[in-house]
Design an enzyme around this catalytic site. Structure first.
Site, PDB file in Angstrom:
ATOM      1  N   ASP A 116       0.857  -1.193   0.000  1.00  0.00           N
ATOM      2  CA  ASP A 116       0.000   0.000   0.000  1.00  0.00           C
ATOM      3  C   ASP A 116       0.888   1.238   0.000  1.00  0.00           C
ATOM      4  OD1 ASP A 116      -1.927   1.921   0.396  1.00  0.00           O
ATOM      5  OD2 ASP A 116      -2.155   1.495   2.546  1.00  0.00           O
ATOM      6  N   ASP A 157      -4.149 -10.395 -16.041  1.00  0.00           N
ATOM      7  CA  ASP A 157      -5.186 -11.407 -15.877  1.00  0.00           C
ATOM      8  C   ASP A 157      -6.322 -11.081 -16.834  1.00  0.00           C
ATOM      9  OD1 ASP A 157      -6.614 -13.548 -14.494  1.00  0.00           O
ATOM     10  OD2 ASP A 157      -5.366 -13.033 -12.761  1.00  0.00           O
ATOM     11  N   ASP A 159      -8.182 -16.565 -16.984  1.00  0.00           N
ATOM     12  CA  ASP A 159      -8.997 -17.130 -15.914  1.00  0.00           C
ATOM     13  C   ASP A 159      -9.991 -18.171 -16.443  1.00  0.00           C
ATOM     14  OD1 ASP A 159      -9.607 -16.624 -13.002  1.00  0.00           O
ATOM     15  OD2 ASP A 159     -11.608 -16.284 -13.805  1.00  0.00           O
ATOM     16  N   HIS A 205      -3.142 -17.454  -5.537  1.00  0.00           N
ATOM     17  CA  HIS A 205      -4.065 -16.676  -4.697  1.00  0.00           C
ATOM     18  C   HIS A 205      -5.330 -17.446  -4.313  1.00  0.00           C
ATOM     19  CE1 HIS A 205      -5.642 -16.484  -8.677  1.00  0.00           C
ATOM     20  NE2 HIS A 205      -6.756 -15.914  -8.256  1.00  0.00           N
ATOM     21  N   ASP A 206      -5.493 -18.677  -4.785  1.00  0.00           N
ATOM     22  CA  ASP A 206      -6.700 -19.465  -4.503  1.00  0.00           C
ATOM     23  C   ASP A 206      -6.447 -20.653  -3.578  1.00  0.00           C
ATOM     24  OD1 ASP A 206      -8.311 -17.950  -6.227  1.00  0.00           O
ATOM     25  OD2 ASP A 206      -7.889 -19.240  -7.947  1.00  0.00           O
ATOM     26  N   ASN A 251      -0.333   4.548  -0.259  1.00  0.00           N
ATOM     27  CA  ASN A 251      -0.950   5.817   0.165  1.00  0.00           C
ATOM     28  C   ASN A 251      -1.723   5.712   1.476  1.00  0.00           C
ATOM     29  OD1 ASN A 251      -3.014   4.271  -0.734  1.00  0.00           O
ATOM     30  ND2 ASN A 251      -3.974   5.833  -2.017  1.00  0.00           N
ATOM     31  N   ASP A 254      -4.176   3.795   2.644  1.00  0.00           N
ATOM     32  CA  ASP A 254      -5.610   3.505   2.794  1.00  0.00           C
ATOM     33  C   ASP A 254      -5.849   2.036   3.154  1.00  0.00           C
ATOM     34  OD1 ASP A 254      -5.035   2.262   0.436  1.00  0.00           O
ATOM     35  OD2 ASP A 254      -6.606   3.241  -0.746  1.00  0.00           O
ATOM     36  N   ASP A 258      -1.614  -1.255  -3.929  1.00  0.00           N
ATOM     37  CA  ASP A 258      -1.914  -0.492  -5.140  1.00  0.00           C
ATOM     38  C   ASP A 258      -0.730  -0.516  -6.111  1.00  0.00           C
ATOM     39  OD1 ASP A 258      -0.102   1.487  -4.028  1.00  0.00           O
ATOM     40  OD2 ASP A 258      -1.760   2.021  -2.673  1.00  0.00           O
ATOM     41  N   GLU A 307      -5.519 -20.725 -17.160  1.00  0.00           N
ATOM     42  CA  GLU A 307      -5.833 -21.417 -15.912  1.00  0.00           C
ATOM     43  C   GLU A 307      -6.769 -22.561 -16.289  1.00  0.00           C
ATOM     44  OE1 GLU A 307      -7.896 -20.744 -11.554  1.00  0.00           O
ATOM     45  OE2 GLU A 307      -8.843 -20.070 -13.379  1.00  0.00           O
TER      46      GLU A 307
HETATM   47  O1  ISL Z   1     -10.454 -21.075  -5.810  1.00  0.00           O
HETATM   48  C1  ISL Z   1     -10.773 -22.207  -6.082  1.00  0.00           C
HETATM   49  C2  ISL Z   1     -11.114 -23.134  -5.067  1.00  0.00           C
HETATM   50  O2  ISL Z   1     -11.157 -22.471  -3.883  1.00  0.00           O
HETATM   51  C3  ISL Z   1     -10.781 -22.674  -7.463  1.00  0.00           C
HETATM   52  O3  ISL Z   1     -11.679 -23.695  -7.659  1.00  0.00           O
HETATM   53  C4  ISL Z   1     -11.120 -21.494  -8.342  1.00  0.00           C
HETATM   54  O4  ISL Z   1     -12.428 -21.105  -8.147  1.00  0.00           O
HETATM   55  C5  ISL Z   1     -10.935 -21.863  -9.787  1.00  0.00           C
HETATM   56  O5  ISL Z   1      -9.634 -22.304  -9.937  1.00  0.00           O
HETATM   57  C6  ISL Z   1     -11.153 -20.630 -10.655  1.00  0.00           C
HETATM   58  O6  ISL Z   1     -10.362 -19.569 -10.198  1.00  0.00           O
HETATM   59  C7  ISL Z   1     -10.342 -18.368 -10.873  1.00  0.00           C
HETATM   60  O7  ISL Z   1     -11.625 -17.870 -11.172  1.00  0.00           O
HETATM   61  C8  ISL Z   1     -12.431 -17.472 -10.059  1.00  0.00           C
HETATM   62  C9  ISL Z   1     -11.688 -16.607  -9.055  1.00  0.00           C
HETATM   63  O8  ISL Z   1     -12.438 -16.525  -7.873  1.00  0.00           O
HETATM   64  C10 ISL Z   1     -10.327 -17.139  -8.738  1.00  0.00           C
HETATM   65  O9  ISL Z   1      -9.650 -16.267  -7.881  1.00  0.00           O
HETATM   66  C11 ISL Z   1      -9.620 -17.324 -10.045  1.00  0.00           C
HETATM   67  O10 ISL Z   1      -8.284 -17.713  -9.897  1.00  0.00           O
HETATM   68  C12 ISL Z   1     -13.572 -16.722 -10.642  1.00  0.00           C
HETATM   69  O11 ISL Z   1     -13.080 -15.708 -11.480  1.00  0.00           O
HETATM   70 CA    CA Z   2      -3.518   2.075  -1.289  1.00  0.00          CA
END
Ligand code: ISL
Ligand code: CA
Length: 550
Positions: A21, A98, A195, A323-324, A23, A25, A29, A250
Site C-alpha cells: 500500500d 489477468d 482465468d 491466490h486461490d 498511500n 488507505d 496499489d 488457468e
Molecule cells: O479457488 C478455487 C477453489 O477455492 C478454485 O476452484 C477457483 O475457483 C478456480 O480455480 C477458478 O479460479 C479463478 O476464477 C475465479 C476466481 O475466484 C479465482 O480467484 C480465479 O483464480 C472466478 O473468477
Molecule cells: Ca492504497
C-alpha cells in the site's frame, strides 16, 4: 523442441490488493508495486503476473470486472499503470495481465443492458432461461442459476451471483473480448493469464451434474465444452498470433490427456496451461471444504502423468500455490519446525521441474497459512458463503473454521510481510483491508534480506542456476524413486547436462537413497550445509541436487 523466452522465464504472481500500500488507505496499489520493482528484479524473476487491476465492485476481489479498460481507482490511475509497465520493462522484466472473460461483473454495462429487457440488444451477451434448465452448482455455493426480477428469467453464473457468465456463442461477445485484449496488448503488455478459460464454451443441452461429485462436474460438465478449441483458435488468429507474448490458461477441469489440445505447438491456441492435478488432490466429493488426505505417491503421479501427456509437443506452467490455494509450505511442507528447510525443498521442486514455474508473492520468504479465530476476520466470499451455508444447515461452524485454516483462500491473501513494523510494513493505515499474519515479526522481507541462509537467497540462487542450465528448462524428466513414501527423486537431462534431484518429503532422517551406480556426481545445490557423514542419508526435508560429471 523450439526454444522460447516464455519457456525459460520464471513468473512471479502479484495479488495487488495485498502486495504493498503506497498511500495509507490499507489497500495495496500500483504505486506500491512500483516501489518494489527493484526488490523483484533482485530476486531474479522475469515475468510479473498481476491479478486483476480493472474496475470492479470487488465481490471476488477483481475477478468480477465492470470495465475492462479502466484501472480500479483504489489501485491507481492509468498513468500509474503506464509507469509501472515502463518500470518493469526498464528492468528487463515483462508484465502479464489477468484476462477474466468467462464472466463479467453484474455491474458491467453489458449486463445492466442485458437484464433490462428480453428484447435488449445485449440480451444474448449472457445466458438467460425461463427456468433453471439443470442442477448446476456455483463454485461459491448455491445454484448456478439466479432469478432476475426485471425480466423474470434466470441467468447463469458458475461463480458468484455477481459474476454472470458471458455467452461466447455470440460473435459480438467474442469481438468485444478480442478488442479489449488488443487494447492492453497495444499498450505493450507481454501476455495474459486466462482465468478459467476451459469454461468459456457451454454445453447448451444443459446436462445435469452429479450433485455429489463437484470435482468430476468441473471436468465433465463445466470445462472442455464443444466449441472451446474453435474459440481459442479464433482468438489466436485474430489476436494472440499478432504479438510476441506469453499466454497461460488457468485450466481447472482439464485432464492430462486433453492438455495438448490447448497447448500442442501445432494447435495455434495457448502457450501453456496451469493444470490442477495436484491442487485438487485433497478435494473430497463435496469439494474443497470437504477435504481428504493425499499421499506423496499421488502427488508425484500428477507430475509424472502430466509430463508424459505433454511430452515434446506442448508446454505447461508449474505452480504449487497461488491466490486461490493454501501457502505451499503449509500445504506440501512443514510450516513449523522445518519451515525453512521444507520451503527450500519446495523451491527446489518448483525450479527444477519441466515447465514454466510460477512463484506466488510471499512464497519467496516462506510465508505461511494464517489461522484467524473469528469468521469476521475473513474477507473471501468463498469462505463467507460457506460459513453462511454451514450455519443454515446447522453444521458445526467450529469444525468449518478448522477446515478454513487449512484450505481457505485468505491464507494467501494476508498482506505481504515487508518488515517487523506494525502491519508488516504493508501499510501505514491502522487497519489493512485484511489482517496481517501475526508471524510477520519473524517472517518478513527485511529479515530475509539480512540472513544469507534465508529462503529468499535460496530462491535467488535456484533461479540463477535454472537460467544457467538449459537442461533444467528443456531437458527430459523421469521419476526414479520407485514409489517411496518419503522420497521424491527424479532426473532431468539433455545434451547440455544431467541432474539428479532428491527430495525428502518427511520430518525424519531417511537413509537408503537409491543413488545410481557408475555415475560421477558433483554437488549442485542443497538446502542443508554439506556434511560427508550424511552422504547416504537425507536429513528432515533435505533437498539435494547433483550434477553428473561427464
Ligand atoms: O479457488 C478455487 C477453489 O477455492 C478454485 O476452484 C477457483 O475457483 C478456480 O480455480 C477458478 O479460479 C479463478 O476464477 C475465479 C476466481 O475466484 C479465482 O480467484 C480465479 O483464480 C472466478 O473468477
Ligand atoms: Ca492504497
Amino acid at each position: 523442441m523450439a526454444r522460447s523466452w516464455w519457456k525459460e522465464a520464471v513468473i512471479y504472481q502479484i495479488y495487488p490488493r495485498s502486495f504493498k500500500d503506497s498511500n495509507g488507505d490499507g489497500i495495496g496499489d500500483l504505486r506500491g508495486i512500483i516501489e518494489k520493482l527493484s526488490y523483484l528484479k533482485s530476486l531474479g524473476v522475469d515475468v510479473l503476473w498481476l491479478s486483476p487491476i480493472y474496475e470492479s465492485p470487488n465481490d471476488d476481489n477483481g475477478y468480477d470486472i465492470s470495465d475492462y479498460r479502466a484501472i480500479l481507482p483504489e489501485f491507481g490511475a492509468m498513468a500509474d499503470f503506464e509507469e509501472l509497465l515502463e518500470g518493469v520493462h526498464a528492468r528487463g522484466m515483462k508484465l502479464v495481465m489477468d484476462l477474466v472473460v468467462n464472466h463479467s461483473s453484474d455491474e458491467h454495462p453489458w449486463f445492466q443492458e442485458s437484464r433490462s429487457s428480453k428484447g435488449n440488444p445485449y440480451r444474448d451477451y449472457y445466458f438467460w432461461e425461463p427456468e433453471p434448465p439443470n442442477n448446476w452448482k456455483s463454485f461459491f455455493g448455491g445454484s448456478a442459476w439466479q432469478y432476475d426480477e426485471p425480466t423474470g428469467e434466470y441467468y447463469l453464473h458458475l461463480f458468484s451471483r455477481k459474476q454472470p457468465d458471458l455467452n461466447w456463442e455470440n460473435r459480438k461477445v467474442r469481438e468485444e473480448v478480442y478488442s479489449l485484449m488488443r487494447f492492453w496488448l497495444d499498450k505493450g503488455i507481454d501476455g495474459f493469464r486466462m482465468d478459467v478459460i476451459p469454461f468459456i464454451s457451454k454445453r447448451l443441452d444443459w446436462p445435469d451434474m452429479d450433485p455429489n461429485d463437484f470435482s468430476s462436474a468441473i471436468e465433465q460438465i463445466y470445462a472442455n465444452g464443444p466449441r472451446l478449441h474453435e474459440f481459442l483458435q479464433e482468438m489466436n488468429q485474430k489476436v494472440l498470433s499478432h504479438y510476441d507474448i506469453m499466454t497461460v490458461g488457468e485450466a481447472p477441469g482439464v485432464p492430462p490427456h486433453l492438455a495438448n489440445l490447448y497447448v500442442g505447438e501445432d494447435r495455434g491456441e495457448l502457450n501453456m496451461i496451469f493444470h490442477f492435478g495436484h491442487m485438487m488432490l485433497d478435494w473430497g466429493a463435496g469439494g474443497k471444504f470437504d477435504p481428504k488426505s493425499w499421499s506423496l505417491n499421488e502427488f508425484k503421479e500428477v507430475f509424472n502423468t502430466w509430463h508424459k501427456a505433454v511430452g515434446q509437443k506442448g508446454w505447461i506452467s508449474i505452480f504449487l500455490d497461488n491466490h486461490d490455494f493454501p501457502r505451499l509450505v503449509s500445504r506440501w511442507g512443514n510450516d513449523g519446525e522445518y519451515r525453512v528447510e521444507s520451503a527450500k525443498l519446495l523451491a527446489t521442486l518448483l525450479l527444477t521441474m519441466r515447465g514454466t514455474p510460477s512463484i506466488y508473492q510471499g512464497t519467496e520468504i516462506g510465508m505461511t497459512n494464517v489461522s484467524f479465530d473469528n469468521f469476521q476476520d475473513y474477507r473471501d466470499l468463498e469462505t463467507i458463503n460457506e460459513y453462511r451455508e454451514a450455519k443454515e444447515r446447522g453444521d458445526d461452524v467450529n469444525a468449518l473454521l478448522q477446515v478454513v485454516h487449512q484450505v481457505g483462500r485468505d491464507n494467501v491473501r494476508t498482506p505481504m510481510q515487508w518488515d517487523d513494523s506494525p502491519n508488516a510494513g504493508f501499510t501505514t493505515a491502522p487497519e489493512p483491508w485484511i489482517k496481517v499474519n501475526p508471524n510477520y515479526r519473524d517472517i518478513n522481507v527485511k529479515a530475509a534480506l539480512a540472513n544469507p541462509n534465508s529462503i529468499f537467497y535460496y530462491y535467488r540462487q535456484m533461479l540463477r542456476l535454472r537460467k544457467e542450465n538449459p537442461a533444467l528448462v528443456y531437458g527430459d524428466y523421469e521419476c526414479i524413486d520407485e514409489g517411496s513414501h518419503w522420497l521424491y527423486a527424479y532426473r532431468r537431462w539433455s545434451k547440455e547436462g544431467e541432474f539428479y534431484v532428491y527430495l525428502n518429503f518427511s520430518s525424519e532422517e531417511q537413509s537408503g537413497i537409491p543413488f545410481p551406480t557408475g555415475l560421477r556426481f558433483r554437488h549442485f545445490i542443497s538446502n542443508y550445509p554439506q556434511d560427508a557423514s550424511f552422504k547416504d542419508t537425507l536429513r528432515p526435508w533435505e533437498a539435494r541436487v547433483y550434477q553428473v560429471v561427464r
